[in-house]
Design an enzyme around this catalytic site. Structure first.
Site, PDB file in Angstrom:
ATOM      1  N   GLU A 336     -29.190   4.173  -1.782  1.00 18.23           N
ATOM      2  CA  GLU A 336     -28.150   4.504  -2.763  1.00 18.23           C
ATOM      3  C   GLU A 336     -27.996   3.460  -3.866  1.00 18.23           C
ATOM      4  O   GLU A 336     -26.879   3.085  -4.218  1.00 18.23           O
ATOM      5  CB  GLU A 336     -26.807   4.702  -2.050  1.00 18.23           C
ATOM      6  CG  GLU A 336     -26.844   5.840  -1.068  1.00 18.23           C
ATOM      7  CD  GLU A 336     -25.526   6.000  -0.312  1.00 18.23           C
ATOM      8  OE1 GLU A 336     -24.994   7.116  -0.336  1.00 18.23           O
ATOM      9  OE2 GLU A 336     -25.035   5.034   0.294  1.00 18.23           O
TER      10      GLU A 336
HETATM   11  C1  ACM Z   1     -26.858   5.504   4.197  1.00 20.74           C
HETATM   12  O1  ACM Z   1     -26.178   6.289   4.902  1.00 20.74           O
HETATM   13  N1  ACM Z   1     -26.521   5.313   2.934  1.00 20.74           N
HETATM   14  C2  ACM Z   1     -28.054   4.819   4.727  1.00 20.74           C
END
Ligand code: ACM
Length: 695
Positions: A336
């Site tokens: 992310e």
């Molecule tokens: C995650 O759940 N962002 C690895």
């Protein structure tokens, strides 16, 4: 809507323990009086189980010893085993002090060697356990295999007629996957050492072998660095592990055959790093440690991949952590990455232009390419979440798939080693069944055997936005054991009913081993009610479960300061009542079972009786005030059940329109409320349908 997996938001023969062999019991199976072969409650289910005749009785004395050499680690494991056996059986006494050499051995352990000085993925974890009426033999190649065998021993013990015994059985066991992990986020909510220790105790029961420790994120930095002390001095809000504590956990885990892999998430999820050391950042100022979880609300700082100083910092830091965590694998996160600060930084943009990078993914791939030789220099293999998968990276990195099985397969097809986590996010609040059936390599996989060999296991994930030390255990256990079985047992092991039968037994074993997944929610309910008289709230809690992570975030927007002490926190996912009610309804419909009918009626009446007290509680307690409408719904649903049973009993069809009205109610109560959902709606719907056609 927040998708459920999105969070950016983000030793010589030494005598041990107790006692002698019990007298032999020969079970004579006579026609017409056949004793049922006992149903074993070993979980994860072993690779091969052959049941024999008879049993080995532990009726007062028990003595264990080694044939051949062994080390101190196994002595300690055997001591822990004897303490648990004593707790389980009562009558068994620990007699290593008074046992004589002439006493026969109840348990003989033969272990070829200790295993790796640092446990690796090639550790031989196999064991063989042979129970006959004269004693138990446990053979293993390593301490780790022997410890797994001791866990299976404890699960074979049953209490009958006031005495403990093990059925005669031969178990030949080894795991299907070498990587059987459990990931714990200790950032969004910090977990003290006691919680980490008991989590490792639970993992040992489940034969899980990798503790993946998510130690840094936007909301805090939890591992003490002596090289960069501001990471915890400034960016932990006082909640961090000292280096001695980190080492203690590595040793505690090793004592249980568990590896510890640290995760330091870079280059995103790094507001804490940038807050402590602004020079690492992308130019945005991190003014405070964010306590919010939603990305859009946080003032994130991401690392600047264009500066040499960033790599110098990471080299020193990874060198320091690499010594504390001897495991060959080091998790660099990589999930992310938002990259908006990369867009607004003139120097980063200029760098990207020079290199011909078009997207933030290109720059992240560059960052990972720079990080890889640093990890290798410190003897580490790189592990990252899905997003690190990029053709620019060599094939010796490992990818942890959190976004879906497809990306795992895609990585394996390209030659990357991978582990699966997507279906095993505990905060999705899915049933044990759903998670148990999700296979890292499904039977219908399109991957070639060579590609399949790249998938080496999986990890259960426990993110911490919606847990605190009082609820961590109840969110993790016992569901994690269902997944542990998926990682350990043969692919063909898909008997859901038997999985649940064993899960119920192991759940109690876990609580005895020190986990608080049953006692924790009960304690919270006492605290909500302000009394030890919890019958009413217990009746409601037994049939409700928390909504998924995403649904709760949508409704509540939790942050690190949100109290997690209401109904939703005091209930558990997939409670036993879900299946019990479904089974009772089936028995009423298919077998006209009067006993099942009585059981259902008792439940419905209990819901109705609980309502007035719970409505009064909702009036007076801020911790229960959001549950009032749910209480009213529960009472209305009880009425649906009681009316249905009345029509079925009277062999009378209800008036026209009755069924539609009940269906509308059942539909209506599916709406979110108090961050919980009812677990019996499909079964109650079936019962109402059945009543509508009764005659
Ligand atoms: C995650 O759940 N962002 C690895």
């Amino acid at each position: 809507m927040i998708p459920d997996n999105s969070r950016c938001v983000r030793k010589s023969r030494v005598l041990q323990g107790a006692l002698t062999i019990a007298a032999l019991t020969i079970v004579i199976v006579q026609p017409g009086n056949a004793l049922q072969a006992p149903k074993l409650s070993v979980m994860p289910w072993p690779k091969s189980v052959e049941t024999g005749q008879g049993e080995y009785k532990l009726d007062g004395y028990f003595r264990a010893g080694f044939s051949g050499a062994h080390d101190a680690r196994l002595d300690k494991a055997l001591n822990r085993f004897i303490v648990r056996l004593n707790l389980q059986c009562g009558g068994v006494r620990r007699t290593q002090y008074d046992a004589k050499d002439s006493d026969p051995l109840s348990l003989t352990l033969s272990v070829a060697g200790p295993g790796g000085a640092v446990q690796g993925i090639d550790e031989d974890e196999s064991y063989k356990l042979n129970v006959t009426s004269s004693g138990v033999a446990l053979r293993a190649a390593t301490d780790v295999g022997a410890m797994h065998g001791l866990e299976s021993f404890l699960q074979l013990v049953t209490m009958r007629d006031g005495a403990c015994s093990l059925p005669a059985v031969t178990i030949d066991d080894a795991p299907r996957f070498v990587w059987r992990g459990f990931e714990l986020d200790v950032v969004r909510h910090f977990e003290p050492i006691s919680v980490i220790e008991r989590t490792l105790d639970g993992m040992a029961v489940a034969k899980l072998n990798v503790f993946h420790w998510h130690l840094s994120d936007d909301q805090g930095f939890r591992a003490e660095s002596k090289k960069f002390p501001r990471l915890t001095e400034n960016a932990s809000l006082g909640q961090f592990y000292t280096q001695d504590e980190l080492r203690h956990i590595v040793a505690y885990a090793r004592a249980r055959g568990i590896r510890v892999m640290p995760e330091f998430d870079v280059p995103g999820h790094t507001a804490s790093w940038v807050y402590a050391y602004p020079e690492l950042g992308d130019g945005r100022t991190v003014r405070r440690i964010p306590q919010e979880f939603q990305e859009y609300e946080t003032n994130q700082g991401e690392l600047d991949p264009t500066k040499e100083s960033t790599y110098k910092f990471l080299d020193t830091f990874i060198g320091e952590m690499g010594e504390i965590f001897p495991d060959a694998y080091f998790h660099i996160g990589g999930d992310e990455v938002d990259g908006s600060g990369w867009k607004t930084s003139a120097s980063i943009q200029e760098f990207m232009q020079k290199k011909g990078f078009k997207t933030k993914d290109d720059l992240q791939a560059y960052f990972n390419q720079r990080l890889l030789p640093i990890l290798q220099k410190h003897g580490k293999k790189m592990v990252g979440w899905d997003e690190v998968l990029n053709p620019a990276l060599p094939k010796d990195i490992m990818v942890q798939s959190w976004r879906g099985e497809e990306s795992l397969s895609a990585g394996a097809a390209q030659g990357y080693t991978g582990i699966l986590s997507a279906p095993y996010y505990l905060d999705g609040q899915k049933t044990s069944e759903e998670m148990f059936l999700a296979d890292p390599i499904p039977a219908d996989t399109k991957l070639t055997p060579e590609q399949q060999s790249k998938i080496i296991g999986g990890e259960v994930c426990m993110w911490a936005e919606q847990i605190f030390p009082g609820t961590a255990d109840s969110r993790i256990w016992p569901r994690t054991v269902a997944v542990a079985e998926r990682f350990w047992s043969p692919q063909s092991d898909r008997d859901v009913a038997d999985m649940y039968r064993r899960l119920r037994v192991v759940s109690l074993e876990l609580e005895d081993a020190g986990l608080t997944h049953i006692s924790g929610p009960a304690k919270l309910r006492r605290s909500i009610v302000g009394s030890t008289h919890t019958g009413a709230i217990d009746a409601m809690a037994s049939v409700t479960e928390p909504v998924s992570f995403g649904d709760r975030e949508d409704a509540q927007h939790t942050d690190a300061l949100t109290p997690l002490n209401g109904l939703a926190d005091a209930v558990v996912a997939d409670p036993p009542a879900r299946q019990e009610i479904a089974a009772e309804v089936d028995a009423v419909m298919n077998e006209h079972s009067k006993a099942a009918e009585a059981a259902l009626r008792e439940r419905f009446l209990a819901w109705q009786q609980a309502a007035p007290e719970l409505l009064a509680l909702a009036q007076k307690s801020g911790r229960f005030s959001n549950a009032g409408p749910r209480v009213e719904q529960l009472a209305a649903l009880a009425a649906v059940g009681l009316e249905s049973l009345a029509y079925i009993d009277a062999h009378t069809a209800p008036p026209a329109g009755w069924l539609n009205k009940q269906k509308a109610l059942l539909k209506n109560v599916e709406q979110p409320g108090a961050y919980v959902r009812f677990v019996f709606l499909p079964a109650l719907g079936k019962l109402a349908e059945s009543a509508a056609t009764s005659r």
